[in-house]
Enzyme design. Structure first.
Site, PDB file in Angstrom:
ATOM      1  N   SER A 153     -11.090  -0.251   3.330  1.00 18.62           N
ATOM      2  CA  SER A 153     -10.068  -0.819   4.645  1.00 18.62           C
ATOM      3  C   SER A 153      -9.531   0.570   5.119  1.00 18.62           C
ATOM      4  CB  SER A 153      -9.166  -1.877   3.895  1.00 18.62           C
ATOM      5  OG  SER A 153      -9.857  -3.016   3.455  1.00 18.62           O
ATOM      6  N   GLU A 158      -4.770   3.562   6.199  1.00 19.67           N
ATOM      7  CA  GLU A 158      -4.601   3.385   4.735  1.00 19.67           C
ATOM      8  C   GLU A 158      -4.827   4.980   4.312  1.00 19.67           C
ATOM      9  OE1 GLU A 158      -5.933   0.703   2.056  1.00 19.67           O
ATOM     10  OE2 GLU A 158      -5.218  -1.214   3.373  1.00 19.67           O
ATOM     11  N   ARG A 172       0.670  -1.166  -0.067  1.00 16.55           N
ATOM     12  CA  ARG A 172      -0.064   0.110   0.120  1.00 16.55           C
ATOM     13  C   ARG A 172       0.941   1.169  -0.133  1.00 16.55           C
ATOM     14  NH1 ARG A 172      -2.244  -3.717  -0.994  1.00 16.55           N
ATOM     15  NH2 ARG A 172      -4.165  -4.621  -0.138  1.00 16.55           N
TER      16      ARG A 172
END
Length: 342
Positions: free
Chosen positions: A242, A338, A168
């Site tokens: 998420s 995130e 990520r």
């Protein structure tokens, strides 16, 4: 710099972030063509403001008004551009909807992106986050991209090595890429396609459906069904998917946690470390389905924070901090968000 750029003043960004959070842009430019950026600098178009690049708004948490010139990337276009080393090259503009682009590749008879179906956001944002799901990451199918450098006013092509992809993560989330605006992305999709069913839940769903030799379209449809069953639609409930990364810990640390928490969900990594399931950690702390004011944790997936209606960025941030603190106190593990906090 031409005075013809359609820069707007004091624009609401509530419809431009999937959390549906209230925030305003001091200045706003919808970028539909790359040449609109020619000549822009950090202090752009005489506004005296820095630039802030916004894609689909699916990976940002707006906690305040944006005192910047917001460049809302809306460059469209998608095409098959050729073959290279046994792979088909497909290019798309940064403003293309990600899921629609995945469906476009399937319509062309091309497999390779199906595991990333139904992920919210735009094509331009996909490499920035190195989005991933069901055993696939952008880096696995990436060829190159074109950027505009706000510091120099130049356009450049970046390879996968240039992008420095991580979990990520990419160069765009660090100082070296802070001035780079993604204009388009090219993907390399295998002509000799094989289904990627490494992710156990996806493999089980395909087997349950009685599909012995799935096509790319069937894999995509299965991924879409799984995601719709587990995750809220941002059009109905504000969210950014998420919210936390799955933490990666040393193997020894994971073994120690297993002594106290035998049901700990973990996945071995090639380097000997272990990736822990953040959703499981949050669920064990009792957060699934719990609300703090107008912000809450989705009842079907503890990894997803939601705007139940009327939440502010501060509300979501307070909820996230409380979850992080509980997980740290119980498991000694730090959760990293995130989304980018603005």
């Amino acid at each position: 710099m031409p005075n013809t750029l359609p820069i707007e003043h004091d624009v609401s960004l509530q419809a431009f972030n999937t959390f549906g959070l209230p925030a305003r842009a001091r200045r706003y430019l919808r970028v539909t063509h790359a040449d609109q950026l020619d000549g822009l600098r950090g202090d752009s178009a005489g506004t005296g403001l820095p630039c802030f690049v916004l894609g689909g708004g699916s990976n940002v948490l707006l906690t305040r008004d944006v005192e910047a010139l917001v460049l809302h990337m809306a460059i469209e276009g998608r095409e098959v551009i050729g073959e290279e080393d046994g792979k088909t090259l497909v290019r798309a503009g940064a403003g293309e909807n990600w899921h629609a682009f995945v469906q476009y590749t399937l319509d062309q008879g091309l497999g390779g992106l199906e595991n990333l179906s139904l992920i919210p956001g735009t094509v331009g944002a996909a490499p920035i986050q190195n989005i991933g799901a069901y055993g696939l990451e952008i880096k696995d199918v990436f060829h190159s991209l074109t950027v505009f450098d706000l510091a120099t006013g130049e356009r450049r092509t970046l390879t996968g090595q240039d992008c420095r992809f991580g979990y990520r993560d990419s160069v765009f989330k660090h100082a070296g890429g802070a001035n780079l605006v993604v204009l388009d992305v090219t993907f390399a999709l295998p002509r000799d396609w094989q289904p990627n069913l490494r992710y156990a839940e996806l493999a089980q769903a395909v087997a349950t459906a009685g599909i012995d030799a799935p096509t790319p379209r069937q894999v995509s449809d299965t991924v879409v069904a799984i995601r719709r069953r587990k995750l809220p639609d941002p059009a109905e409930i504000g969210n950014a998917g998420s919210f936390f990364k799955n933490p990666v810990v040393p193997g020894a640390r994971c073994r120690a946690l297993l002594e106290s928490f035998p049901q700990l969900v973990h996945h071995a990594q090639p380097d000997g470390s272990e990736k822990l399931a953040a959703g499981w950690l949050i669920d064990q702390c009792g957060w699934k389905g719990k609300n703090m004011g107008a912000a809450g944790v989705y009842p079907k997936q503890a990894l997803v924070l939601v705007n139940n209606g009327g939440a502010t960025g501060a509300d979501v941030m307070a909820l996230a901090r409380a979850i992080q603190q509980d997980v740290l106190e119980r498991f000694g593990v730090e959760l990293e968000p995130e989304p980018v906090f603005i």
